[in-house]
Motif scaffolding. Sequence first.
Motif, short mmCIF file in Angstrom:
data_model
loop_
_atom_site.label_atom_id
_atom_site.label_comp_id
_atom_site.label_asym_id
_atom_site.label_seq_id
_atom_site.Cartn_x
_atom_site.Cartn_y
_atom_site.Cartn_z
N VAL A 79 0.87 -1.16 0.11
CA VAL A 79 -0.03 0.14 0.15
C VAL A 79 0.99 1.25 -0.10
N ALA A 80 0.21 2.36 -0.54
CA ALA A 80 1.12 3.50 -0.24
C ALA A 80 1.49 3.97 0.92
N ARG A 81 2.53 4.60 1.19
CA ARG A 81 2.98 5.26 2.32
C ARG A 81 2.30 6.48 2.61
N ALA A 82 1.34 6.30 2.99
CA ALA A 82 0.38 7.61 3.33
C ALA A 82 -0.10 7.59 4.69
N TRP A 83 -0.80 8.74 4.99
CA TRP A 83 -1.21 9.17 6.35
C TRP A 83 -2.76 9.28 6.30
N VAL A 84 -3.45 8.58 7.30
CA VAL A 84 -5.12 8.72 7.37
C VAL A 84 -5.53 9.02 8.59
N PRO A 85 -6.44 9.67 9.01
CA PRO A 85 -7.23 9.77 10.35
C PRO A 85 -7.18 8.37 11.10
N SER A 86 -6.79 8.46 12.41
CA SER A 86 -6.70 7.22 13.20
C SER A 86 -8.14 6.69 13.17
N LEU A 87 -8.24 5.37 13.03
CA LEU A 87 -9.61 4.46 13.06
C LEU A 87 -10.45 4.94 12.09
N ILE A 88 -10.11 5.36 11.03
CA ILE A 88 -11.00 5.75 10.13
C ILE A 88 -11.65 4.58 9.26
N LEU A 89 -10.84 3.47 9.28
CA LEU A 89 -11.32 2.15 8.44
C LEU A 89 -12.00 1.26 9.40
N GLN A 90 -12.09 1.56 10.71
CA GLN A 90 -12.58 0.60 11.60
C GLN A 90 -14.15 0.58 11.62
N PRO A 91 -14.80 1.68 11.63
CA PRO A 91 -16.17 1.63 11.58
C PRO A 91 -16.87 0.96 10.30
N LEU A 92 -15.99 1.04 9.30
CA LEU A 92 -16.19 0.42 7.91
C LEU A 92 -16.27 -0.82 8.00
N VAL A 93 -15.34 -1.65 8.58
CA VAL A 93 -15.22 -2.92 8.44
C VAL A 93 -16.11 -3.65 9.47
N GLU A 94 -16.51 -2.90 10.66
CA GLU A 94 -17.33 -3.15 11.57
C GLU A 94 -18.83 -3.44 11.04
N ASN A 95 -19.12 -2.22 10.18
CA ASN A 95 -20.39 -2.29 9.36
C ASN A 95 -20.53 -3.63 8.60
N ALA A 96 -19.42 -3.62 7.88
CA ALA A 96 -19.39 -4.94 6.77
C ALA A 96 -19.71 -6.02 7.63
N VAL A 97 -18.94 -6.27 8.92
CA VAL A 97 -19.28 -7.59 9.31
C VAL A 97 -20.42 -7.73 9.79
N VAL A 98 -21.06 -6.72 10.48
CA VAL A 98 -22.63 -6.65 11.09
C VAL A 98 -23.40 -6.93 10.26
N HIS A 99 -23.63 -6.05 9.18
CA HIS A 99 -24.67 -6.16 8.14
C HIS A 99 -24.36 -6.88 7.11
N GLY A 100 -23.16 -7.49 6.75
CA GLY A 100 -22.93 -8.32 5.67
C GLY A 100 -23.44 -9.72 6.24
N LEU A 101 -23.10 -10.08 7.51
CA LEU A 101 -23.48 -11.45 7.73
C LEU A 101 -25.25 -11.50 8.10
N ALA A 102 -25.75 -10.37 8.25
CA ALA A 102 -27.18 -10.19 8.59
C ALA A 102 -28.04 -10.58 7.53
N GLY A 103 -29.24 -11.49 7.94
CA GLY A 103 -30.22 -11.46 6.79
C GLY A 103 -30.09 -12.85 5.99
N HIS A 104 -29.14 -13.43 6.08
CA HIS A 104 -28.70 -14.88 5.23
C HIS A 104 -27.84 -15.57 6.00
N GLU A 105 -27.75 -16.86 5.61
CA GLU A 105 -26.86 -17.81 5.99
C GLU A 105 -25.70 -18.18 4.97
N GLY A 106 -25.55 -17.43 3.93
CA GLY A 106 -24.85 -17.69 3.21
C GLY A 106 -23.25 -17.39 3.22
#
Length: 420
Positions: free
Chosen positions: A301-328
């Motif tokens: 990945v690029a040697r760059a700087w981002v706001p701390s914990l900026i990706l964390q809510p996105l992956v949490e949302n992906a886990v919680v809502h991606g697994l919901a509503g189906h068993e696949g």
Amino acid sequence: MSASPLERVTPAIATLSRRESAPAAATARTSHSSFRPLFGVLTAFWIYVALSNLMYAISMQASLTVQNIHNVFASWDARVIQHLVLYPLFILSMRGALRTGWQPLWRALPLQLLCALGFAVLASPALEFGVYLSALSHGESAAAMWHHYMEKEWGTWSGFMAHEVPIWLASITSFLVTYGFGLALVTGFAFYQRLRDSQLRLASAERALTQAHLAALRMQLSPHTLFNLLHTIRGQISWDPPAAQAMVVQLGDLLRRLLNAGEREFSRLADELQFVTLYLELQQRRFADRLTIRVPLREDVARAWVPSLILQPLVENAVVHGLAGHEGPVTIRVEAYVSGERLVLRVLNTIAPGKPAGRIGIGLANVRERLEVQFGAAATFSAGPADDNLWLAEIHMPLLRDGPGAPGGEPLFPEGDRRP
């Protein structure tokens, strides 16, 4: 030992409180030190006044000498002495005028006029003192000088008063105008200083407020993430205790990194991706038969700087809502690449076919607000279905080559393709 989220917010708020409750003594010390640049301005102005008065007297006397009229204007050295004598009085009068101010006007105006008159009245005696010292330097005695004055055309005290008082009044009028120009100059400069200082204080207060706001937003992520992780471990305790124990150990490492990241405003993109990987691996222990993760390696990945914990809510949302509503099965993919001078961060996850888009939760709202506070209109965030079974959360933000304290000149990208 890492500070708690509340302790990280408190210093910025305390800084704002100290600024609001600064004592009057500190203001007095500031005004005392702020007179130093004004001293230079007044000195330059007084040099200009002295040179202009000297050149005017010399040129006028030269014109009169052509007409055989002598000794109307004092000699140049007498005028130099006059302005040297008046200089400290001018400085003191200006400082007194600044300390007096203009509020309330009914009390300040008489004091300002008193300072001006006190200075202007002394201009003519200062010139006579200069003439006296100039004559002494040329070898003339004090008695001869007195005889010279009394032998002028008026010859008596009444004649002296009749001729000298108008000259004195003319001198007072001239130096009142000079004093007025000087006071206007120094007042305008002092006003500019106060305006500049107030702008600096306002900018500093805004920075402290922004830091407190961002710290509060980062603090908001910690309990949210902890709740999701504890919920994940709770599901393992009853039917797989060894796995739950291993997840607790991994949770401790994850929380340590969470606290460290929460103390910083910016983090390296590679560190953010490593934190995301730890979180997703912990979730994968529970959903090993359903969850597949794809996160780029640190070196890709690029040697760059981002706001701390900026990706964390996105992956949490992906886990919680991606697994919901189906068993696949669910696939979560994280992407980070550079497009021009912009950094693009994407989190994609599969969802149940035909699943309606839900409302924006705490995590996504947190991301949107932090980007708005830190970058304004320079950053954008979108989250929504990309197609029937794919959810996309995407951030476009300015490319930050150097973070806080990072050395400049470091190569931005590893060798090879810029996009992982």
